[in-house]
Structure formats: C-alpha cells, structure tokens
Design a protein around this motif. Structure first.
Motif, PDB file in Angstrom:
ATOM      1  N   ALA A   1       0.769  -1.086  -0.166  1.00 13.24           N
ATOM      2  CA  ALA A   1      -0.270  -0.021   0.115  1.00 13.24           C
ATOM      3  C   ALA A   1       0.683   1.182  -0.145  1.00 13.24           C
ATOM      4  CB  ALA A   1      -0.727   0.069   1.074  1.00 13.24           C
ATOM      5  N   SER A   2       1.541   1.173   0.587  1.00 15.17           N
ATOM      6  CA  SER A   2       2.401   2.164   0.888  1.00 15.17           C
ATOM      7  C   SER A   2       3.193   2.461  -0.528  1.00 15.17           C
ATOM      8  CB  SER A   2       3.473   2.392   1.947  1.00 15.17           C
ATOM      9  OG  SER A   2       3.441   1.867   3.344  1.00 15.17           O
TER      10      SER A   2
ATOM     11  N   GLU B   1       1.396   4.707  -2.552  1.00 17.31           N
ATOM     12  CA  GLU B   1       1.038   5.731  -1.832  1.00 17.31           C
ATOM     13  C   GLU B   1       1.843   6.677  -2.643  1.00 17.31           C
ATOM     14  OE1 GLU B   1      -0.267   8.013   1.665  1.00 17.31           O
ATOM     15  OE2 GLU B   1       1.286   6.290   1.345  1.00 17.31           O
ATOM     16  N   GLU B   2       3.074   6.127  -2.348  1.00 16.31           N
ATOM     17  CA  GLU B   2       4.344   6.458  -3.158  1.00 16.31           C
ATOM     18  C   GLU B   2       4.345   6.850  -3.814  1.00 16.31           C
ATOM     19  OE1 GLU B   2       8.835   5.246  -2.964  1.00 16.31           O
ATOM     20  OE2 GLU B   2       7.738   4.641  -2.398  1.00 16.31           O
TER      21      GLU B   2
ATOM     22  N   ARG C   1       1.979   7.171  -6.568  1.00 19.72           N
ATOM     23  CA  ARG C   1       0.243   8.257  -6.777  1.00 19.72           C
ATOM     24  C   ARG C   1      -0.324   6.950  -7.825  1.00 19.72           C
ATOM     25  NH1 ARG C   1       0.959  14.723  -6.717  1.00 19.72           N
ATOM     26  NH2 ARG C   1       1.773  14.564  -4.736  1.00 19.72           N
TER      27      ARG C   1
ATOM     28  N   TYR D   1      -7.273   0.069  -1.639  1.00 12.95           N
ATOM     29  CA  TYR D   1      -7.076   0.164  -0.320  1.00 12.95           C
ATOM     30  C   TYR D   1      -8.192  -0.341   0.594  1.00 12.95           C
ATOM     31  CZ  TYR D   1      -3.193   3.497  -2.790  1.00 12.95           C
ATOM     32  OH  TYR D   1      -2.661   3.648  -2.839  1.00 12.95           O
TER      33      TYR D   1
ATOM     34  N   ASN E   1      -9.602   1.135   3.643  1.00 13.04           N
ATOM     35  CA  ASN E   1      -9.786   2.311   4.522  1.00 13.04           C
ATOM     36  C   ASN E   1     -10.688   1.892   5.413  1.00 13.04           C
ATOM     37  OD1 ASN E   1      -8.416   3.592   3.017  1.00 13.04           O
ATOM     38  ND2 ASN E   1     -10.154   4.374   0.930  1.00 13.04           N
TER      39      ASN E   1
ATOM     40  N   LEU F   1      -7.317   6.666  -1.440  1.00 19.81           N
ATOM     41  CA  LEU F   1      -6.901   6.353  -0.090  1.00 19.81           C
ATOM     42  C   LEU F   1      -7.810   7.617   1.228  1.00 19.81           C
ATOM     43  CD1 LEU F   1      -4.182   4.740   1.547  1.00 19.81           C
ATOM     44  CD2 LEU F   1      -3.019   6.634   0.806  1.00 19.81           C
TER      45      LEU F   1
ATOM     46  N   GLY G   1      -6.707   5.801   4.859  1.00 23.37           N
ATOM     47  CA  GLY G   1      -6.362   6.073   5.809  1.00 23.37           C
ATOM     48  C   GLY G   1      -6.870   4.313   6.264  1.00 23.37           C
TER      49      GLY G   1
ATOM     50  N   ALA H   1      -2.135   3.805   4.483  1.00 23.38           N
ATOM     51  CA  ALA H   1      -1.868   3.640   3.652  1.00 23.38           C
ATOM     52  C   ALA H   1      -2.227   2.136   3.963  1.00 23.38           C
ATOM     53  CB  ALA H   1      -1.363   3.765   2.161  1.00 23.38           C
TER      54      ALA H   1
ATOM     55  N   THR I   1      -3.509  -1.630   2.603  1.00 23.24           N
ATOM     56  CA  THR I   1      -4.720  -2.791   1.440  1.00 23.24           C
ATOM     57  C   THR I   1      -4.497  -4.175   1.624  1.00 23.24           C
ATOM     58  OG1 THR I   1      -4.130  -3.157  -1.308  1.00 23.24           O
ATOM     59  CG2 THR I   1      -2.513  -3.220  -0.192  1.00 23.24           C
TER      60      THR I   1
END
Length: 629
Positions: A221-222, A225-226, A228, A233, A235, A278, A280, A288, A290
């Motif tokens: 997930a990170s 996210e990094e 984009r 995800y 949440n 996203l 959280g 992030a 998933t």
C-alpha cells in the motif's frame, strides 16, 4: 463484469497448462495455515542482512493463470470472496484451481509474486520489491505443527521459525507503539485488523503469519501511495465519538471485560471498505493499507495483483481506470455487506430456534456449557422472558459460574412472574456482596449497552470516610454507601443500586437524604464535576533513585510487581487547560497510597503522580510500615 457459469473445458485447459518457470527467479519458502486448509495463498522466507532483515512473502500468482475478463474471473467477481462455513467452504475459484493448480502445495512448482521487504533493526521498511518468482514450498506447516517446531530445536526449520517469531514480535511491538490496535491483543482479547473480537486463541505461528501479512499489505500500500497509484485500498475510519487510538487503547485496557470491549468498539468503529481513494486505516494506525496476500480467496487482492504486477513488474500502465476500480470496489463492498447480513440473520435465526427448543425442554438447560448458557440468557429475552431459566440460573449462581454479562441480564431482564426475580435476587445479592467489583462491572455493561454513563455523588465525612451514591438511569438509592476509601465506597454503592433495582426501591436523584449521615459533611462536587485545584509543592527526591526520577511510571510498575502488588490505577480530570492525574496504589482491597498531580497533558500528570507515589512508597518501605511479609 457479470456472473456466469464456467464451462469445464476452461478449467481443464488451465489445469493442463504447463508452468514455464524458466523466466522466473526461484525462491525458498514454506506455508503455515490451518490444519485442513488446502487453498494456500502465501508462503514465507526470512534472511538476515547487515542492517536488519529481508522478509519475503510469496503470493500465489493467480492472475498469471486466470485470463482477464474470462468466465473464471467473472465468477470470482460475482462471489467476491471464499466463504468459510462450519465444516466446509464455498471457494471463490473452483476447487480444482484454488486447492490444486493455484495453491502453494508442498514440493509442487508454483508461480508466485514475491514481496521482498528490507527492514532495519528497528523494523522500519527500507525497501520494497515486487518480483515475478516461482516456488517449490519446502514445508506445509499447520499452526499446530509449526508451534511444535518452535519448541523443538531438533526440527530442521526450528531456527528459521524462531527467527520469524523474533521479527514478528518486533513488528507487533512497533505497530502497537504507533497506536495500532487492529491485529493486536487488548485487555486480554485478540482483535482482527478492523478491531473485531477473535473468539479463538491464536497460535504462536498464527501470530507470525498475522504480522508478516500485515507487513506485506502495508508495504504494498505504501508503494502504491508513493507512486500515487490507484489500487483497492483498505480504508477504515472511526466514528465521531471515538477517542484517538492511544486513548482508545488505554480505555479498552481499563474496561477489562471482553463484552465491554466488544460493545465499545462497535460504537466507536465504522466498517472497513475498499476504495481507490486513499483514506487510511484507523485500527492499523497507518496512512495506507490494502489487501494483497490472498488472491485465491479475495477478489480485492486479485484486482490489486493485476494493477501492481502491471506497473511494478511488467512496467505497464494500470489495466483499470479509477472509475473502473470505483465500480469494482462498490460491488465488493455491497456484496460483502449483503453476505454479512445474510450470515448474521442465518445465525440469529438458528440461535433463536435453538433457544426456543431448549426453553421448551428444560432438561437440556442443565447440560449447557457456560458459554452456551450465556448465549441462552441473552437470546431468551428475544423470544420470551427469563422465567424458564431461573432454576438453572440459581444453581449456577450458587456455583459462581455466571459471567458479569449473565448477571447483567438477570438484573435488567424481564420476568413473567415477579416471584422469579425474587428467587434470583437473594443469591445474586449474596454473590455481589462477596465480590462488590461485580456490581461495578454489571453497571458498566448496562451503561455501555445503553450508551450512557454511571455517575456518582460523593461526600467526605469529617471522620475521613467517604459516602457514595450511584446515579444511573436518573435513579439512585435513598442511603449512601460509606467506607474508608473511595473505591470501596463506590463498589458498595453500586451493589446498593443493583439491590434497589431488584427490589424496585430506587428513587429520583433529587430525593437523596443527606441527613442520613450522622457525621458533619464536608460538601464536595459530584464526581463528574471539575476537580479542585491541586497545590503543587516541590518534591523531596532525597530518597528516590535516578532510575525512578528518569522514568517514574515504569519504575512504579516494576516496584509494585516486585512487592507483589497490583498495578497502579490512574484516573484523570481536566482543570481549565491542565490535566489532573490521580494515582492509586492498593493493598488487598484498600487504597494504600493516593497521589495527585497536575500536568500540561495526561502523560505529564501521570508522570508526576507516579513520582509522588514512589516517594510515599519509599517512605513505607524505609519506615517498615509496609504491610507485606
């Protein structure tokens, strides 16, 4: 996508298709799963490096075998996930695939996607790689066999499993320090990643799997996210009334009872959902999160494999637009909710039918386990009243085998015949007088279920004793409970309130008879009102060690453990822009030491109150007044 029937020739074609492993890196790994599990999604491996460790999680490469937009994929989309029943399961993919060709079976070549995660010594993620690999699993562990290996140095994979366990513990501790309560143990209760109670105790090896899967899902997930990158995800949010995570954990630990923990979490937490947007994950305390590690069993993981493989392994564009991911997420969320509601309704109807049968055949009641009897008490109020359970409840009361939640229903439940409440009353009150803390627990349950609070009015007498009235549901007792310390008076007051409830003798708060006290009363505010100012004077630290001064909270806990005393009890009040912390040290059922301190925040107040308690404790020990052999 729409559901459709799957022709056998499509399955057979996939079963007969050879696995070309020449262009894939070979990896080492083993699986740990349930005793009867056959749909094995994931395998593990671990290896040290110079600055920490490399953890590899190998996931079945389902999307490499299942063609996009195929009928197999359409059926998986319609089912959303594998559903596990009492004695079987309803798989998302056909068994020939989910339990064979896709499953990471021991000593069978399988295509895998490997998440290779480099951690430093503090368990921080330094690097995440996604690789196209192939695996011949070297061992299929069950949780039972893995736990046995963890305790048997003669076993071939003992060292590897021990090393996995060490890092799983590091990862768990790091998550908990960061405020995570999902996939953790709070107040002695195991919680899943959404903060729901897990009834069955976890194996040690199960905790390894739990932490490594959380790590893999968080790392992926990170990574998304990094970059984009829209994926599905996972949440999770809290309701508006929920405290921040660290205060939530502290509150849950103070509650103690699993039933109270469950009820409080239900009121504080919203269901987790999938979305390409996203938000959280509150329970996991990460920005992030998933699902990626179970593509055989969950369609969300399957979709995430398609996206992440395309972008990070094949260097292509995502196969889905954001709008398509939104539509898939909505379908999964709706379907999961539908499944949950149907399952709950099924179990509810099944339980109530069983309850009716048992109530009609009273002889069966005596054979119920404590857990079954607890459920029957609760369910009986939905189909009738408590009268038929009274004889057995009396017997279990005498044997002291009823839980606080059972006692709650006996006190607050309805009876067809008032005489039955009377039969229960005497033994119940005897039980509460033996264990006054039960009364407090019962009222806590009542307050949680009613989404209200238990309040108190207290008066300090010139003799130094305390008089308490319990106020609940706008009712109280005519007479206060009097004891030499607040805690004992509070418990006794709760006993009196429950007695008044059972005897129908409670009255309005305004009718409190303060003249019942034959001693001059020093007026005090209600417990819930703002506290008076604490005068802070310089502390005499001459008898206190530097270790205690540097970390009073930890030092106090350690000292009390050494003296075989209970952990200190802390309570807080807000005074203007400061926090007052009260620290109580108990011996037997009496408060031995009670200190108060102000701080700019709770931690500062707690630190100072602990330091004051240490000073008083040192004085007891030095003066040989401490009442311990």
């Amino acid at each position: 996508m729409a559901p459709s029937l799957i022709p056998h020739d499509e399955i057979n074609q996939l079963l007969q298709e050879p696995l070309n492993i020449d262009d894939r890196q070979q990896v080492l790994g083993f699986t740990i799963d349930g005793e009867t599990s056959k749909d094995l999604d994931d395998a593990l491996w671990i290896e040290p490096n110079q600055s920490g460790v490399i953890i590899s999680v190998h996931i079945a490469d389902v999307t490499a075998l299942v063609p996009p937009n195929s009928q197999l994929e359409q059926q998986a989309f319609s089912r959303v996930e594998t559903r596990y029943l009492a004695t079987s399961n309803n798989p998302m993919f056909p068994r020939q695939l989910s339990e064979d060709k896709l499953s990471l079976l021991e000593d069978k070549p399988r295509w895998t996607v490997t998440i290779r995660i480099t951690l430093d010594e503090a368990a921080n993620i330094k690097k995440t790689q996604l690789l196209s690999t192939h695996l011949n699993s070297i061992k299929k562990f069950s949780y039972v066999s893995a736990d046995k290996t963890l305790n048997d140095p003669s076993q071939p994979l003992f060292q590897v499993l021990r090393y996995c366990e060490l890092w799983a513990q590091k990862l768990a501790l790091k998550r908990q320090k960061g405020g995570a309560f999902g996939q953790s143990t709070i107040a002695g209760v195991s919680l899943d990643e959404e903060g729901r109670l897990i009834e069955t105790p976890l194996y040690h090896s199960q905790k390894i799997i739990q932490e490594f899967m959380v790590l893999a899902n968080t790392a992926v997930a990170s990574l998304a996210e990094e970059h984009r990158l829209p994926i599905l995800y996972r949440n999770h949010t809290a309701s508006a009334i929920a405290p921040e995570s660290k205060l939530l954990i502290e509150t849950l630990n103070n509650l103690g009872l699993p039933e109270l923990v469950r009820q409080r979490l239900q009121s504080w937490l919203n269901p987790a959902t999938y979305s390409p947007a996203l938000v959280g994950h509150f329970a996991m305390s990460v920005g992030a999160y998933t699902h990626f590690t179970s593509p055989i069993r969950r369609f969300a993981d399957y979709i995430n494999h398609r996206v992440l493989k395309a972008v990070f392994i094949e260097q292509k564009e995502s196969p889905y637009t954001v709008e398509e991911l939104q539509a898939i997420a909505k379908h999964i969320n709706d379907k999961r909710q539908e499944i949950k509601e149907k399952r709950n309704e099924h179990f509810r109807e099944e339980r109530l039918a069983k309850t009716v049968t048992i109530l009609n055949k009273k002889a069966n009641i005596t054979t119920l386990s404590d857990k079954e009897f607890s459920q029957i008490i609760k369910d009986s109020l939905k189909v009738s009243k408590l009268d038929k359970l009274v004889p057995e409840a009396q017997q279990r009361l005498e044997n002291r085998t009823l839980k606080p939640s059972d006692l709650y229903y006996l006190v607050f439940g309805e009876y067809e015949n008032p005489d039955n409440r009377t039969l229960i009353k005497d033994e119940l009150l005897n039980h509460l007088k033996e264990q006054p803390t039960l009364a407090t627990q019962i009222l806590q349950i009542a307050a949680t279920i009613g989404q209200t609070t238990v309040d108190y009015l207290d008066k300090k007498m010139t003799s130094g004793k305390f008089a308490f009235w319990t106020v609940f549901d706008e009712k109280t007792t005519s007479q206060p409970s009097i004891a030499s310390n607040k805690q004992t008076a509070r418990h006794q007051s709760n006993c009196n309130w429950l007695q008044g409830k059972l005897e129908d003798k409670l009255q309005e708060v305004t009718a409190i008879d303060q003249t019942a006290l034959n001693d001059k009363i020093i007026e005090e505010s209600p417990v819930s009102a703002p506290a008076t100012v604490v005068n802070e004077e310089p502390l005499d630290l001459s008898t206190v060690s530097s270790e205690a001064i540097n970390n009073p909270i930890a030092y106090l806990h350690t000292t009390l453990q050494r003296l075989k005393l209970k952990n200190p009890v802390y309570s807080y009040n807000k005074i203007d822009d400061q926090w007052r912390c009260c620290c109580q040290v108990q011996w037997l059922d009496e408060i031995l030491i009670e200190t108060e301190a102000l701080g700019q925040n709770k931690k500062e107040g707690k630190t100072q109150a602990s330091l004051k308690a240490i000073i008083e404790l040192e004085n007891y020990v030095v003066n040989e007044e401490f009442p311990i052999e």
